[in-house]
Design a protein around this motif. Structure first.
Motif, PDB file in Angstrom:
ATOM      1  N   LYS A   1      34.843  43.630  39.403  1.00 38.68           N
ATOM      2  CA  LYS A   1      36.155  42.621  39.631  1.00 38.68           C
ATOM      3  C   LYS A   1      35.629  40.932  39.797  1.00 38.68           C
ATOM      4  O   LYS A   1      36.215  40.226  39.698  1.00 38.68           O
ATOM      5  CB  LYS A   1      37.210  43.003  40.439  1.00 38.68           C
TER       6      LYS A   1
ATOM      7  N   HIS B   1      41.210  37.766  33.699  1.00 36.78           N
ATOM      8  CA  HIS B   1      41.946  38.792  34.026  1.00 36.78           C
ATOM      9  C   HIS B   1      42.749  38.971  34.837  1.00 36.78           C
ATOM     10  O   HIS B   1      43.547  39.779  35.570  1.00 36.78           O
ATOM     11  CB  HIS B   1      40.558  39.496  34.876  1.00 36.78           C
TER      12      HIS B   1
ATOM     13  N   TYR C   1      43.443  39.683  38.655  1.00 34.23           N
ATOM     14  CA  TYR C   1      42.628  39.220  39.581  1.00 34.23           C
ATOM     15  C   TYR C   1      41.949  37.845  38.678  1.00 34.23           C
ATOM     16  O   TYR C   1      41.825  37.952  37.703  1.00 34.23           O
ATOM     17  CB  TYR C   1      41.555  40.381  40.000  1.00 34.23           C
TER      18      TYR C   1
ATOM     19  N   ILE D   1      38.579  48.474  33.238  1.00 35.53           N
ATOM     20  CA  ILE D   1      38.724  46.880  33.462  1.00 35.53           C
ATOM     21  C   ILE D   1      40.269  46.678  33.225  1.00 35.53           C
ATOM     22  O   ILE D   1      40.982  46.068  33.668  1.00 35.53           O
ATOM     23  CB  ILE D   1      37.841  46.014  33.114  1.00 35.53           C
TER      24      ILE D   1
END
Length: 379
Positions: free
Chosen positions: A249, A276, A284, A375
């Motif tokens: 991340k 994202h 995030y 993800i």
């Protein structure tokens, strides 16, 4: 004296000449003789057509424009004359001594405003001042013209150098992307496809050519931060641990940081940092929502999800375009910007997306990670 002018010719030849425009022939002749004795070359006109004819014949440096009692006509004539030749020295002569009209004539470009009865000595000094001022204005305009040309030339050189540096930077960054993609064979072509789909979506949304190119390049570089993720994590076939996923991340922030030294890529950096983020704010790295997320990041998000679903993986077959759209429709309002999804759907339905690298050409053997879907599902 209302006059309508229609200028067609702008070339001027011959010596500098003063033009007297006056309907009163005796007064016009008297003024012409006086100026002739002072060494001026003088031509005369009784009305608008004659004035136009004289202006087309030779190089007029100054005009004595007698408008009689129709002082307001000078308010239109002066700008018209100066549009033809900005360097004309114009003196307005009128029967009316009105400060308001005089001030407006001067504001519109006349160099002086004289009233009758005309004092030839005063006229002489006014004409001398006007022509002196005319030469100064002409010199200033030429200087400004040269300065503008030099500034434009230097700006173009700077633009070319910045373009070269940007191309070099983009080339270097794309090399890093290639290195990253080499860590996992099933990443091959992903960034290229995301870039092309992002450009197609942006075009459908009516973005400018420059914006389309920005989002295309951002798509090409969006996973640049993955260069910091170890090969062990990228090639891991089993589910990621919370610590490993936390490492994954970080890639949008790292990608944006890698672009930070390049000011011309600042917008691309914003797109990459935010790709994202989610429409509902649960994404995030910054937890942005809706229009807080840059438009380019919202486009990248949709393009990446689309590519992840339509690309073949060792643990599943490729999902059809129709099924992909159906699944993505369920993400609208949560992960996806509704307007971006609508544009993507139109691209797919109209088959306007560019040809992409076929992921079927990627190696079919070996282990590959489930990074993409993990993800996306976690976003």
């Amino acid at each position: 004296m209302a006059m309508q002018l229609d200028f067609h010719r702008t070339d001027q030849t011959g010596p500098g000449t003063v033009l007297i425009v006056d309907q009163d022939a005796p007064a016009r002749t008297r003024t012409a003789r006086h100026l002739g004795r002072l060494g001026y070359t003088v031509v005369q006109a009784a009305n608008g057509p004659e004035m136009l004819d004289q202006l087309q014949r030779g190089s007029i440096v100054g005009i004595l424009l007698d408008v009689g009692r129709e002082a307001e006509s000078a308010l239109e004539l002066v700008p018209t004359l100066l549009q033809r030749d900005p360097n004309l020295g114009i003196i307005v002569i009128s029967d009316r001594n009105e400060a308001t009209v005089a001030s407006e004539c001067m504001r519109r470009g006349a160099l002086d405003y004289l009233t009758k009865p005309l004092d030839l000595a005063i006229l002489e000094r006014a004409l001398e001042r006007a022509l002196t001022w005319r030469e100064r204005l002409a010199s200033d305009r030429e200087t400004h013209k040269l300065l503008r040309a030099e500034v434009a030339e230097r700006a173009e050189l700077i633009r070319q150098e910045r373009e070269k540096l940007q191309l070099l930077a983009e080339s270097s960054l794309q090399t890093l992307v290639s290195v990253m993609e080499a860590k996992d064979p099933f990443f091959a072509g992903h960034s290229l496809r995301v870039g092309q789909m992002s450009a197609s979506i942006a075009t459908r949304m009516g973005r400018t050519d420059r914006e389309v190119e920005q989002v295309r390049m951002a798509g090409r570089l969006h996973d640049l931060g993955m260069i910091s993720v170890s090969s062990d994590i990228l090639s891991k076939a089993s589910p990621l641990t919370p610590e490993e996923f936390a490492d994954i991340k970080r890639h949008p922030v790292i990608g944006a940081q890698l672009l930070a030294p390049y000011p011309d890529l600042a917008e691309l950096s914003r797109f990459i940092r935010g790709h994202h983020e989610r429409w509902d704010g649960a994404g995030y790295p910054d937890g942005l929502s809706r229009e807080e997320i840059s438009w380019g990041a919202r486009v990248l998000c949709a393009a990446e999800i689309h590519d992840a679903m339509t690309s073949e993986r060792p643990y599943r077959d490729r999902i059809s375009p129709q099924e992909t759209l159906e699944r993505m429709h369920g993400l609208v309002g949560e992960t996806l910007d509704p307007s971006v999804f609508e544009a993507l759907a139109e691209v797919i339905h109209n088959r306007q997306a560019l040809e992409f690298v076929d992921s079927a050409q990627a190696p079919s053997g070996g282990r590959s990670s489930r990074i993409n879907l993990e993800i996306i599902n976690a976003a």
